[in-house]
Design an enzyme around this catalytic site. Structure first.
Site, PDB file in Angstrom:
ATOM      1  N   ARG A 244       0.825  -1.216   0.000  1.00  0.00           N
ATOM      2  CA  ARG A 244       0.000   0.000   0.000  1.00  0.00           C
ATOM      3  C   ARG A 244       0.855   1.259   0.000  1.00  0.00           C
ATOM      4  O   ARG A 244       0.467   2.289  -0.557  1.00  0.00           O
ATOM      5  CB  ARG A 244      -0.945  -0.010   1.210  1.00  0.00           C
ATOM      6  N   ILE A 338      -9.231  21.584 -15.813  1.00  0.00           N
ATOM      7  CA  ILE A 338      -8.366  22.655 -16.318  1.00  0.00           C
ATOM      8  C   ILE A 338      -8.170  22.521 -17.825  1.00  0.00           C
ATOM      9  O   ILE A 338      -8.080  23.510 -18.549  1.00  0.00           O
ATOM     10  CB  ILE A 338      -7.009  22.652 -15.557  1.00  0.00           C
ATOM     11  N   GLU A 364      -5.763  -3.467  -3.761  1.00  0.00           N
ATOM     12  CA  GLU A 364      -4.942  -3.583  -2.546  1.00  0.00           C
ATOM     13  C   GLU A 364      -5.756  -3.162  -1.317  1.00  0.00           C
ATOM     14  O   GLU A 364      -5.253  -2.549  -0.382  1.00  0.00           O
ATOM     15  CB  GLU A 364      -3.623  -2.807  -2.697  1.00  0.00           C
ATOM     16  N   GLU A 368     -12.717   1.987   1.651  1.00  0.00           N
ATOM     17  CA  GLU A 368     -13.596   1.751   2.810  1.00  0.00           C
ATOM     18  C   GLU A 368     -12.879   0.809   3.799  1.00  0.00           C
ATOM     19  O   GLU A 368     -12.911   1.012   5.006  1.00  0.00           O
ATOM     20  CB  GLU A 368     -14.930   1.123   2.366  1.00  0.00           C
TER      21      GLU A 368
HETATM   22  C1  LIG Z   1      -7.399  -4.060 -11.897  1.00  0.00           C
HETATM   23  C2  LIG Z   1      -7.413  -4.889 -10.646  1.00  0.00           C
HETATM   24  C3  LIG Z   1      -6.257  -5.507 -10.225  1.00  0.00           C
HETATM   25  C4  LIG Z   1      -6.263  -6.325  -9.095  1.00  0.00           C
HETATM   26  N1  LIG Z   1      -5.118  -7.006  -8.746  1.00  0.00           N
HETATM   27  C5  LIG Z   1      -5.187  -7.934  -7.747  1.00  0.00           C
HETATM   28  C6  LIG Z   1      -4.067  -8.774  -7.471  1.00  0.00           C
HETATM   29  O1  LIG Z   1      -3.004  -8.668  -8.102  1.00  0.00           O
HETATM   30  N2  LIG Z   1      -4.191  -9.724  -6.515  1.00  0.00           N
HETATM   31  C7  LIG Z   1      -5.352  -9.880  -5.778  1.00  0.00           C
HETATM   32  O2  LIG Z   1      -5.402 -10.759  -4.927  1.00  0.00           O
HETATM   33  N3  LIG Z   1      -6.428  -9.085  -6.009  1.00  0.00           N
HETATM   34  C8  LIG Z   1      -6.377  -8.132  -6.979  1.00  0.00           C
HETATM   35  N4  LIG Z   1      -7.458  -7.340  -7.247  1.00  0.00           N
HETATM   36  C9  LIG Z   1      -8.670  -7.498  -6.433  1.00  0.00           C
HETATM   37  C10 LIG Z   1      -8.905  -6.299  -5.503  1.00  0.00           C
HETATM   38  O3  LIG Z   1      -7.997  -6.298  -4.455  1.00  0.00           O
HETATM   39  C11 LIG Z   1     -10.384  -6.380  -5.040  1.00  0.00           C
HETATM   40  O4  LIG Z   1     -11.175  -6.019  -6.166  1.00  0.00           O
HETATM   41  C12 LIG Z   1     -10.675  -5.465  -3.867  1.00  0.00           C
HETATM   42  O5  LIG Z   1     -10.030  -5.926  -2.706  1.00  0.00           O
HETATM   43  C13 LIG Z   1     -12.170  -5.335  -3.595  1.00  0.00           C
HETATM   44  O6  LIG Z   1     -12.809  -6.563  -3.564  1.00  0.00           O
HETATM   45  P1  LIG Z   1     -14.140  -6.782  -4.440  1.00  0.00           P
HETATM   46  O7  LIG Z   1     -13.848  -6.331  -5.825  1.00  0.00           O
HETATM   47  O8  LIG Z   1     -14.566  -8.167  -4.253  1.00  0.00           O
HETATM   48  O9  LIG Z   1     -15.190  -5.784  -3.845  1.00  0.00           O
HETATM   49  P2  LIG Z   1     -16.200  -6.086  -2.621  1.00  0.00           P
HETATM   50  O10 LIG Z   1     -15.444  -6.629  -1.479  1.00  0.00           O
HETATM   51  O11 LIG Z   1     -17.351  -6.843  -3.143  1.00  0.00           O
HETATM   52  O12 LIG Z   1     -16.659  -4.609  -2.243  1.00  0.00           O
HETATM   53  C14 LIG Z   1     -17.694  -3.920  -2.933  1.00  0.00           C
HETATM   54  C15 LIG Z   1     -17.934  -2.604  -2.205  1.00  0.00           C
HETATM   55  O13 LIG Z   1     -18.369  -2.853  -0.864  1.00  0.00           O
HETATM   56  C16 LIG Z   1     -17.525  -2.200   0.053  1.00  0.00           C
HETATM   57  N5  LIG Z   1     -17.414  -2.986   1.282  1.00  0.00           N
HETATM   58  C17 LIG Z   1     -17.183  -4.313   1.409  1.00  0.00           C
HETATM   59  N6  LIG Z   1     -17.121  -4.659   2.687  1.00  0.00           N
HETATM   60  C18 LIG Z   1     -17.306  -3.528   3.405  1.00  0.00           C
HETATM   61  C19 LIG Z   1     -17.333  -3.213   4.796  1.00  0.00           C
HETATM   62  N7  LIG Z   1     -17.154  -4.155   5.735  1.00  0.00           N
HETATM   63  N8  LIG Z   1     -17.545  -1.934   5.168  1.00  0.00           N
HETATM   64  C20 LIG Z   1     -17.720  -0.971   4.232  1.00  0.00           C
HETATM   65  N9  LIG Z   1     -17.695  -1.201   2.902  1.00  0.00           N
HETATM   66  C21 LIG Z   1     -17.475  -2.459   2.501  1.00  0.00           C
HETATM   67  C22 LIG Z   1     -16.191  -2.081  -0.665  1.00  0.00           C
HETATM   68  O14 LIG Z   1     -15.375  -1.060  -0.110  1.00  0.00           O
HETATM   69  C23 LIG Z   1     -16.655  -1.756  -2.077  1.00  0.00           C
HETATM   70  O15 LIG Z   1     -16.986  -0.399  -2.163  1.00  0.00           O
HETATM   71  C24 LIG Z   1      -7.469  -6.482  -8.346  1.00  0.00           C
HETATM   72  C25 LIG Z   1      -8.636  -5.840  -8.765  1.00  0.00           C
HETATM   73  C26 LIG Z   1      -8.621  -5.076  -9.903  1.00  0.00           C
HETATM   74  C27 LIG Z   1      -9.925  -4.436 -10.348  1.00  0.00           C
END
Ligand SMILES: Cc1cc2nc3c(=O)[nH]c(=O)nc-3n(C[C@H](O)[C@H](O)[C@H](O)COP(=O)(O)OP(=O)(O)OC[C@H]3O[C@@H](n4cnc5c(N)ncnc54)[C@H](O)[C@@H]3O)c2cc1C
Length: 382
Positions: A244, A338, A364, A368
């Protein structure tokens, strides 16, 4: 806050800046259009040692400390974020587990080729049912004699389609779950039972590929466990914490570039008979962009310094990631503003930075989740 870099590090900073401005930037538009990083840029990055910035010298890397690494990543953040993503996923979350937690045997076996950029690394924690709640992962590994058998699917894995080695997290004891039942493994692309899905279509980060990584009775030698069996969730938190800070440093670099592009455009663009830079409304945007960027840099470097001092850095790393990514999004938004209509045109880099900024608030650990981590840390000590 003052960061003092030694002579070699200052030289390196200038060298990376030169590389970025003179060699990568001319290809930024091409990367965007073709979704491919030109091989000669990958080769030049290898020559400069960029794939080994976080790998100790004894394993062939250049072994930068966290402040030095943040300095390099800030410079890289000034250019195409897809190009930077290839390198930073490799040097950050892709390598940290091996460097910090693995056995000497695994380090000697994998790190030299990773430092040279000949083996690309990825980090595979997220699953379709386990994103923010990584403790809910279902990928499992079962011990059979002197090897493990893994089954499950990881998704959104940066470098997934091109990686040679993956740090993968799997349930090894369902009852214990995240409290002693998740283990980290170093898995080679060629291990039987591993396949990668097709490249995801994304909003941005062109040239950087993500995909599913699928394990079907994948056979993993016993020696490829990273750290202790059952301690994988703690390992993931450690790896992500340091990652991070790197993400924040890249965001700060992108902000610096956007401020320069915006100031230049504002001085050149004439409306109502004078440069738009003469308007206080534009100046205020530039002032806010620069002020917030400096604050993000200070927070990032403070977190990096704490890593170098061996201090616990979970809260500070989350603060740096949260703040720098939010600032990146605000700065990119103002940069588009801008530039007016030109800021919305794909031929202007601010349009690309605006799209690429968005992911920094999600991956990463979403912002939230960063807030949850920070709040928990405060509530624990107060
Ligand atoms: C381009 C890209 C590259 C990535 N690279 C990697 C990688 O190299 N390795 C890897 O392991 N992962 C990777 N990821 C995955 C990334 O880390 C996850 O997408 C991220 O952690 C969010 O998980 P999710 O997409 O399942 O969202 P969700 O967990 O489903 O969250 C959806 C929404 O709900 C909110 N939310 C969930 N729980 C809570 C809570 N308790 N309180 C408040 N809000 C909450 C979240 O903040 C978000 O706004 C990548 C993702 C992308 C899009």
């Amino acid at each position: 806050m003052t960061i003092t870099l030694n002579k070699e590090m200052l030289q390196m900073k200038n060298m990376i800046r030169n590389f970025v401005e003179k060699e990568v930037e001319p290809y930024a538009q091409q990367i965007e259009e073709e979704d491919v990083i030109p091989q000669h840029l990958v080769e030049k990055s290898k020559e400069l040692g960029l794939f080994g910035i976080s790998i100790p010298e004894q394993y062939g890397g250049i072994g930068l400390n966290a402040v030095e690494k943040a300095t390099v990543l800030e410079q890289l953040g000034r250019t195409h974020n897809g190009f930077v993503s290839l390198i930073s996923a490799h040097t950050g979350i892709g390598s940290t587990g091996l460097v910090k937690l693995a056995s000497e045997h695994l380090k000697n076996k994998y790190l030299p080729e990773m430092a040279a950029g000949n083996k690309i690394a990825a980090f595979a924690l997220s699953e379709p049912g386990a994103g923010s709640d990584a403790t809910n992962l279902t990928t499992s590994a079962v011990k059979k004699g002197d090897y493990w058998v893994m089954n499950g699917t990881k998704h959104f894995i940066t470098n997934g389609p091109i990686a040679d080695v993956y740090t993968v997290f799997a349930l090894t004891d369902k009852e214990k779950g995240a409290k002693g039942g998740i283990t980290a493994f170093l898995i080679e692309r060629d291990f039987p039972g591993l396949t990668v899905g097709k490249k995801d279509k994304k909003m941005g980060l062109r040239g950087s590929y993500t995909s599913q990584v699928i394990f079907e009775d994948c056979i993993i030698p016993e020696e490829n466990v990273i750290g202790e069996v059952g301690m994988g969730y703690m390992s993931a938190l450690k790896i992500l914490g340091e990652g991070r800070v790197g993400l924040a440093a890249r965001a700060v670099g992108s902000c610096g570039k956007l401020i320069e592009l915006s100031a230049k455009y504002a001085k050149e663009r004439i409306q109502f008979g004078k440069p738009i830079a003469d308007n206080q409304a534009i100046q205020w945007m530039l002032a806010d962009m620069a002020t917030e960027t400096e604050a993000a840099r200070a927070l990032t470097m403070m977190a990096a310094q704490k890593i170098d001092e061996g201090k616990k850095v979970i809260k500070e790393a989350s603060m740096a990631k949260l703040f720098a990514s939010d600032v990146f999004n605000r700065v990119a938004d103002k940069a588009v503003q801008i530039h007016g209509g030109m800021g919305y045109m794909a031929e202007y880099p601010v349009e690309r930075f605006y799209r690429d900024a968005r992911i920094t608030k999600i991956y990463e650990g979403t912002n939230e989740i960063q807030r949850l981590i920070i709040a928990r840390n405060i509530l624990e000590v107060c």
